[in-house]
Design a protein around this motif. Structure first.
Motif, PDB file in Angstrom:
ATOM      1  N   THR A  89       0.860  -1.181   0.000  1.00  0.00           N
ATOM      2  CA  THR A  89       0.000   0.000   0.000  1.00  0.00           C
ATOM      3  C   THR A  89       0.892   1.225   0.000  1.00  0.00           C
ATOM      4  N   THR A  90       0.921   1.973  -1.118  1.00  0.00           N
ATOM      5  CA  THR A  90       1.912   3.041  -1.289  1.00  0.00           C
ATOM      6  C   THR A  90       1.344   4.449  -1.208  1.00  0.00           C
ATOM      7  N   CYS A  91       0.029   4.620  -1.292  1.00  0.00           N
ATOM      8  CA  CYS A  91      -0.569   5.959  -1.451  1.00  0.00           C
ATOM      9  C   CYS A  91       0.029   6.680  -2.659  1.00  0.00           C
ATOM     10  N   ALA A  92       0.544   5.924  -3.636  1.00  0.00           N
ATOM     11  CA  ALA A  92       1.179   6.461  -4.842  1.00  0.00           C
ATOM     12  C   ALA A  92       2.332   7.402  -4.493  1.00  0.00           C
ATOM     13  N   SER A  93       3.022   7.100  -3.385  1.00  0.00           N
ATOM     14  CA  SER A  93       4.121   7.942  -2.917  1.00  0.00           C
ATOM     15  C   SER A  93       5.395   7.124  -2.773  1.00  0.00           C
ATOM     16  N   GLN A  94       6.518   7.724  -3.159  1.00  0.00           N
ATOM     17  CA  GLN A  94       7.804   7.074  -2.939  1.00  0.00           C
ATOM     18  C   GLN A  94       8.058   6.825  -1.461  1.00  0.00           C
ATOM     19  N   PHE A  95       7.421   7.633  -0.612  1.00  0.00           N
ATOM     20  CA  PHE A  95       7.638   7.482   0.826  1.00  0.00           C
ATOM     21  C   PHE A  95       7.199   6.102   1.317  1.00  0.00           C
ATOM     22  N   LEU A  96       6.143   5.557   0.717  1.00  0.00           N
ATOM     23  CA  LEU A  96       5.621   4.265   1.169  1.00  0.00           C
ATOM     24  C   LEU A  96       5.875   3.159   0.138  1.00  0.00           C
ATOM     25  N   ASP A  97       6.891   3.347  -0.675  1.00  0.00           N
ATOM     26  CA  ASP A  97       7.166   2.381  -1.737  1.00  0.00           C
ATOM     27  C   ASP A  97       7.385   0.973  -1.202  1.00  0.00           C
ATOM     28  N   ASN A  98       7.886   0.852   0.022  1.00  0.00           N
ATOM     29  CA  ASN A  98       8.195  -0.472   0.583  1.00  0.00           C
ATOM     30  C   ASN A  98       7.246  -0.858   1.711  1.00  0.00           C
ATOM     31  N   PHE A  99       6.065  -0.225   1.785  1.00  0.00           N
ATOM     32  CA  PHE A  99       5.175  -0.450   2.927  1.00  0.00           C
ATOM     33  C   PHE A  99       4.162  -1.557   2.643  1.00  0.00           C
ATOM     34  N   THR A 100       4.196  -2.601   3.470  1.00  0.00           N
ATOM     35  CA  THR A 100       3.220  -3.691   3.388  1.00  0.00           C
ATOM     36  C   THR A 100       2.476  -3.751   4.721  1.00  0.00           C
ATOM     37  N   PRO A 101       1.190  -3.413   4.740  1.00  0.00           N
ATOM     38  CA  PRO A 101       0.438  -3.361   6.003  1.00  0.00           C
ATOM     39  C   PRO A 101       0.303  -4.733   6.657  1.00  0.00           C
ATOM     40  N   ILE A 102       0.104  -4.700   7.974  1.00  0.00           N
ATOM     41  CA  ILE A 102      -0.057  -5.943   8.728  1.00  0.00           C
ATOM     42  C   ILE A 102      -1.518  -6.154   9.151  1.00  0.00           C
ATOM     43  N   TYR A 103      -2.422  -5.326   8.639  1.00  0.00           N
ATOM     44  CA  TYR A 103      -3.842  -5.491   8.941  1.00  0.00           C
ATOM     45  C   TYR A 103      -4.672  -4.941   7.785  1.00  0.00           C
ATOM     46  N   ASP A 104      -5.962  -5.293   7.773  1.00  0.00           N
ATOM     47  CA  ASP A 104      -6.893  -4.816   6.760  1.00  0.00           C
ATOM     48  C   ASP A 104      -7.667  -3.609   7.271  1.00  0.00           C
ATOM     49  N   ALA A 105      -7.963  -2.682   6.382  1.00  0.00           N
ATOM     50  CA  ALA A 105      -8.933  -1.639   6.683  1.00  0.00           C
ATOM     51  C   ALA A 105     -10.290  -2.287   6.945  1.00  0.00           C
ATOM     52  N   GLU A 106     -11.162  -1.594   7.671  1.00  0.00           N
ATOM     53  CA  GLU A 106     -12.484  -2.145   7.970  1.00  0.00           C
ATOM     54  C   GLU A 106     -13.270  -2.425   6.689  1.00  0.00           C
ATOM     55  N   VAL A 107     -13.149  -1.550   5.687  1.00  0.00           N
ATOM     56  CA  VAL A 107     -13.896  -1.797   4.438  1.00  0.00           C
ATOM     57  C   VAL A 107     -13.383  -3.042   3.732  1.00  0.00           C
ATOM     58  N   ILE A 108     -12.093  -3.335   3.857  1.00  0.00           N
ATOM     59  CA  ILE A 108     -11.550  -4.556   3.238  1.00  0.00           C
ATOM     60  C   ILE A 108     -12.076  -5.773   3.975  1.00  0.00           C
ATOM     61  N   HIS A 109     -12.129  -5.682   5.298  1.00  0.00           N
ATOM     62  CA  HIS A 109     -12.723  -6.768   6.084  1.00  0.00           C
ATOM     63  C   HIS A 109     -14.167  -7.014   5.640  1.00  0.00           C
ATOM     64  N   LYS A 110     -14.910  -5.943   5.398  1.00  0.00           N
ATOM     65  CA  LYS A 110     -16.311  -6.090   4.978  1.00  0.00           C
ATOM     66  C   LYS A 110     -16.418  -6.649   3.563  1.00  0.00           C
ATOM     67  N   LEU A 111     -15.507  -6.260   2.696  1.00  0.00           N
ATOM     68  CA  LEU A 111     -15.516  -6.830   1.339  1.00  0.00           C
ATOM     69  C   LEU A 111     -15.195  -8.316   1.384  1.00  0.00           C
ATOM     70  N   ARG A 112     -14.286  -8.706   2.262  1.00  0.00           N
ATOM     71  CA  ARG A 112     -13.982 -10.139   2.399  1.00  0.00           C
ATOM     72  C   ARG A 112     -15.214 -10.888   2.913  1.00  0.00           C
ATOM     73  N   SER A 113     -15.928 -10.286   3.860  1.00  0.00           N
ATOM     74  CA  SER A 113     -17.149 -10.915   4.381  1.00  0.00           C
ATOM     75  C   SER A 113     -18.209 -11.018   3.297  1.00  0.00           C
ATOM     76  N   ALA A 114     -18.232 -10.024   2.395  1.00  0.00           N
ATOM     77  CA  ALA A 114     -19.190 -10.053   1.289  1.00  0.00           C
ATOM     78  C   ALA A 114     -18.715 -10.933   0.144  1.00  0.00           C
ATOM     79  N   GLN A 115     -17.464 -11.451   0.274  1.00  0.00           N
ATOM     80  CA  GLN A 115     -16.880 -12.449  -0.638  1.00  0.00           C
ATOM     81  C   GLN A 115     -16.567 -11.904  -2.031  1.00  0.00           C
ATOM     82  N   SER A 116     -16.143 -10.635  -2.090  1.00  0.00           N
ATOM     83  CA  SER A 116     -15.583 -10.138  -3.347  1.00  0.00           C
ATOM     84  C   SER A 116     -14.117 -10.559  -3.420  1.00  0.00           C
TER      85      SER A 116
END
Length: 486
Positions: A89-116
């Motif tokens: 997840t980079t926010c299209a910024s060089q600052f976060l070019d190497n950033f890999t989150p260790i958790y899901d946003a709440e909307v991602i959790h909900k999309l997983r529950s909705a099975q997309s």
């Protein structure tokens, strides 16, 4: 017809009838991305392995007759400022070019529950700061209708991916129009929910009192499905509203008879392209033919909205982006001389010019001696802008106008003129400052490019906004138009 031109309900019928598998949907998405994204630049990170693995699991669930989620099997793209566990997840910024989150946003959790199925992360203006998607550290996104033009921003990758048929739907974030404006430029449907309806937990903050996650789809019914899946209270978000969530899909009755519509003269006056104004007036005639009534109104503090927004949003950005210091996560400058040098060089090297501009503007507005003159005054004007909407909604059910003052402009045309660029959001910013819901739906073409109609509603009355948009869509063919690239 593209597989992704079908409505969610149609796709689910085909899945139920074993005419289609989730794996086929995912492969169609990945093939489309492979064929078109070199021309668009919509995706920053693809998760082909993860998408295929999820598709297999869902196919097994389909075969066993398990209960299915609201968005079962649908390939989705996610704006790259929404964190995804294990997926860059980079926010299209060089600052976060190497950033890999260790958790899901709440909307991602909900999309997983909705099975997309998440197929990847979408390009955007860096840290969501921009209205053309030219501020990405990884290159601009191009409009599928004309690749010499911008797709809008900051959710330009989300809108372009949906318009080009790369994914079935996408999530974007809207701070001052960043879902609605790119949806208008790309000829798709973009919904900004009421502030607080959808959790912001896991959304990388730009302006916390304005940011809101919402869907971009090809039709209004699909927006209702996605909103149904992601809306709701979240205890992890202190700004999340604890309100009941209606059945948005059932609200799409097609009936708008008796609806009272206000049309702000400020939204169809000076600075609005004549063809855009004409498309809006044509849309109002459609509403009239369905039994709705409208009249011209005034939202008198609209002229102060852009200045108010850029003071408040930049001030909040200055505070929120202080966390990017080269110490805790993201890119760090090499061999700093001391701690202050680490901060200075990491931020200078990591942030792009538009992000630096807004941080400096916000820091100035918050500084001693200027806080009362700028930030406090902007907050007071924000209250007046919200009051304009409150008073209008005492008489009217909806407010309607254009989503953007012009169709999509050419790449590079305004990149060196920040003020002109900022004014492109003049009819979306007031809605964000007031915190009310709005949807952009296609309402025709101007010089062969899409025009968006903005339908604005009362707080937490997304049901009426979607009902009106769906009824209009049912009386027109504009949402069926596709770009040459699609």
């Amino acid at each position: 017809m593209s597989l992704f031109d079908s409505r969610i309900s149609d796709v689910h019928n085909r899945l139920n009838n074993k005419e289609l598998s989730v794996s086929e949907l995912v492969e169609a998405s990945l093939a489309r991305i492979s064929a078109t994204d070199s021309a668009l630049g919509a995706f920053l990170t693809l998760d082909e392995e993860g998408a295929r693995a999820q598709a297999k699991k869902l196919d097994a669930a389909l075969a066993s007759g398990e209960e299915r989620g609201l968005l079962f099997g649908l390939p989705a793209g996610i704006k790259d400022n929404i964190v995804t566990e294990g997926l860059r997840t980079t926010c299209a910024s060089q600052f976060l070019d190497n950033f890999t989150p260790i958790y899901d946003a709440e909307v991602i959790h909900k999309l997983r529950s909705a099975q997309s199925v998440t197929v990847g992360k979408l390009n955007m203006d860096e840290f969501a700061m921009g209205g053309s998607n030219e501020n990405s550290s990884y290159g601009p996104v191009r409009n599928p209708w004309d690749t010499t033009r911008v797709p809008g921003g900051s959710s330009g990758g989300s809108a372009a991916a949906v318009a080009a048929g790369q994914v079935y739907f996408a999530l974007g974030s809207d701070t001052g129009g960043s879902i609605r404006q790119p949806a208008a430029y790309c000829g798709v449907v973009g919904l900004k929910p009421t502030y607080g309806l959808v959790s912001r937990f896991g959304l990388v903050a730009f302006a916390s009192s304005l940011d809101q996650i919402g869907p971009i789809t090809k039709n209004v019914e699909d927006s209702a499905y996605v909103l149904q899946a992601i809306a709701g209270h979240d205890a992890k978000d202190s700004t999340s509203a604890n309100v009941s969530i209606p059945d948005y899909v059932s609200s799409l009755t097609g009936d708008v008879k008796g609806l009272r519509i206000g049309v702000p003269k400020e939204y169809i006056g000076q600075g609005i392209d004549p063809q855009v104004k004409e498309r809006v007036l044509e849309a109002l005639k459609v509403f009239e033919s369905m039994g709705a009534v409208w009249e011209e109104i005034s939202l008198p503090h609209t002229e102060y909205a852009v200045a108010t927004y850029y003071l408040l949003a930049s001030s909040e950005a200055s505070s929120n982006l202080a966390r990017f210091d080269g110490v805790r996560y993201g890119v760090r400058a090499d061999n700093p001389a001391n701690l202050m040098d680490l901060y200075r060089r990491s931020r200078s090297e990591g942030f792009g010019s538009e992000v630096k501009r807004r941080i400096m503007l916000g820091t100035y507005a918050l500084s001693s001696g200027y806080y009362d003159a700028y930030y406090k005054k902007a907050q007071q004007v924000r209250t007046l802008i919200k009051r304009d909407f409150d008073q209008a909604f005492e008489k009217f059910d909806l407010i309607i106008g254009p989503t953007a003052p012009t169709p999509a402009f050419k790449l590079g045309e305004q990149v060196d003129d920040p003020l002109t660029m900022y004014l492109n959001d003049i009819v979306t910013i007031p809605v964000s400052l007031a915190g009310v819901p709005a949807v952009s739906v296609p309402c025709g073409l101007a010089d062969g490019l899409p025009v968006g109609l903005q339908i604005i509603g009362k707080p937490f009355d997304e049901a009426t906004v979607l009902r009106a948009a769906h009824a209009y869509e049912g009386q027109t063919e504009h949402h069926k138009s596709r770009p040459a690239l699609a």
